[in-house]
Design a protein around this motif. Structure first.
Motif, short mmCIF file in Angstrom:
data_model
loop_
_atom_site.label_atom_id
_atom_site.label_comp_id
_atom_site.label_asym_id
_atom_site.label_seq_id
_atom_site.Cartn_x
_atom_site.Cartn_y
_atom_site.Cartn_z
N SER A 54 0.36 -1.64 -0.34
CA SER A 54 -0.08 -0.18 -0.20
C SER A 54 1.51 0.86 0.07
CB SER A 54 -1.16 0.06 1.13
OG SER A 54 0.10 -0.33 2.32
N ARG A 79 -8.50 -0.56 1.11
CA ARG A 79 -9.10 -2.13 1.34
C ARG A 79 -7.80 -2.83 1.29
NH1 ARG A 79 -7.54 -7.17 -0.03
NH2 ARG A 79 -8.70 -9.05 0.11
N ASP A 80 -6.51 -2.43 1.06
CA ASP A 80 -5.15 -2.80 1.57
C ASP A 80 -4.04 -2.80 2.31
OD1 ASP A 80 -4.91 -4.48 -1.05
OD2 ASP A 80 -4.39 -2.45 -2.20
N TYR A 83 -6.78 -4.21 5.24
CA TYR A 83 -5.99 -5.70 5.16
C TYR A 83 -4.84 -6.10 6.14
CZ TYR A 83 -4.16 -9.87 3.10
OH TYR A 83 -3.59 -11.22 2.82
N ASN A 84 -3.93 -5.17 5.71
CA ASN A 84 -2.64 -5.01 6.42
C ASN A 84 -2.85 -5.28 7.72
OD1 ASN A 84 -0.95 -4.98 3.67
ND2 ASN A 84 -0.71 -2.49 3.97
N ALA A 86 -6.17 -6.25 8.94
CA ALA A 86 -6.30 -7.57 9.48
C ALA A 86 -5.30 -8.44 9.71
CB ALA A 86 -7.29 -7.98 8.50
N LYS A 87 -4.15 -8.48 8.51
CA LYS A 87 -3.17 -9.36 9.01
C LYS A 87 -2.32 -9.11 9.87
CE LYS A 87 0.23 -10.89 6.12
NZ LYS A 87 1.03 -10.58 4.62
N ARG A 94 -9.60 -13.47 6.12
CA ARG A 94 -9.30 -11.76 5.51
C ARG A 94 -8.97 -11.30 4.17
NH1 ARG A 94 -5.24 -13.29 8.32
NH2 ARG A 94 -2.78 -13.34 7.18
N SER A 95 -8.48 -12.01 3.50
CA SER A 95 -7.68 -12.15 1.64
C SER A 95 -9.56 -12.90 0.79
CB SER A 95 -7.13 -13.47 1.66
OG SER A 95 -8.09 -15.02 1.19
N THR A 98 -14.33 -7.92 1.13
CA THR A 98 -13.99 -6.64 0.42
C THR A 98 -13.92 -5.78 1.79
OG1 THR A 98 -16.91 -6.12 1.71
CG2 THR A 98 -16.54 -7.78 -0.50
N LYS A 99 -13.93 -4.76 1.13
CA LYS A 99 -13.56 -2.98 1.92
C LYS A 99 -14.36 -3.45 3.36
CE LYS A 99 -12.84 1.76 1.98
NZ LYS A 99 -12.80 2.71 1.52
N LEU A 102 -13.43 -5.59 5.95
CA LEU A 102 -12.59 -5.75 7.31
C LEU A 102 -13.12 -4.70 7.58
CD1 LEU A 102 -10.06 -6.22 3.81
CD2 LEU A 102 -10.00 -7.48 5.73
#
Length: 108
Positions: A54, A79-80, A83-84, A86-87, A94-95, A98-99, A102
């Motif tokens: 990102s 979204r990225d 996602y980061n 959430a990771k 999570r993969s 959607t935005k 998440l």
């Protein structure tokens, strides 16, 4: 300020920090804004050893200029970025989210 920054990045950091303080940000917030901006610029120019997707694929902070804080259009983190986060929190599935999914999973 990290020692890995060049003189140019130090000047950039000081300029952004003073600008944020003039706009009413606290000293801590101004330092955070300046550091994040400089670090993202370092990542995009290839100066940083590690950088997230990102950071490198998003538009530069100077060009973006607060697009995500306006009154119309999409708002908030990408979204990225969600996602980061959430990771980091080890959220399952999570993969495929959607935005909005998440954001909900992260409690936003």
């Amino acid at each position: 300020m990290p020692k890995a920054w060049s003189d140019k990045r130090e000047r950039q950091y000081q300029h952004i920090k003073s600008s944020a303080k003039k706009q009413g940000a606290s000293t801590d917030r101004a330092e955070e804004i300046a550091a994040r901006t400089v670090n993202k610029n370092r990542a995009q120019s290839g100066e940083a050893k590690k950088s997230s997707r990102s950071s490198t694929q998003d538009s530069s902070p100077q060009r973006r200029g607060g697009q995500r804080s306006g009154k119309t259009g999409p708002k908030g983190p990408t979204r990225d970025q969600l996602y980061n986060e959430a990771k980091k929190r080890n959220i399952k599935g999570r993969s495929k989210m959607t935005k909005n999914e998440l954001a909900t999973a992260l409690g936003r």
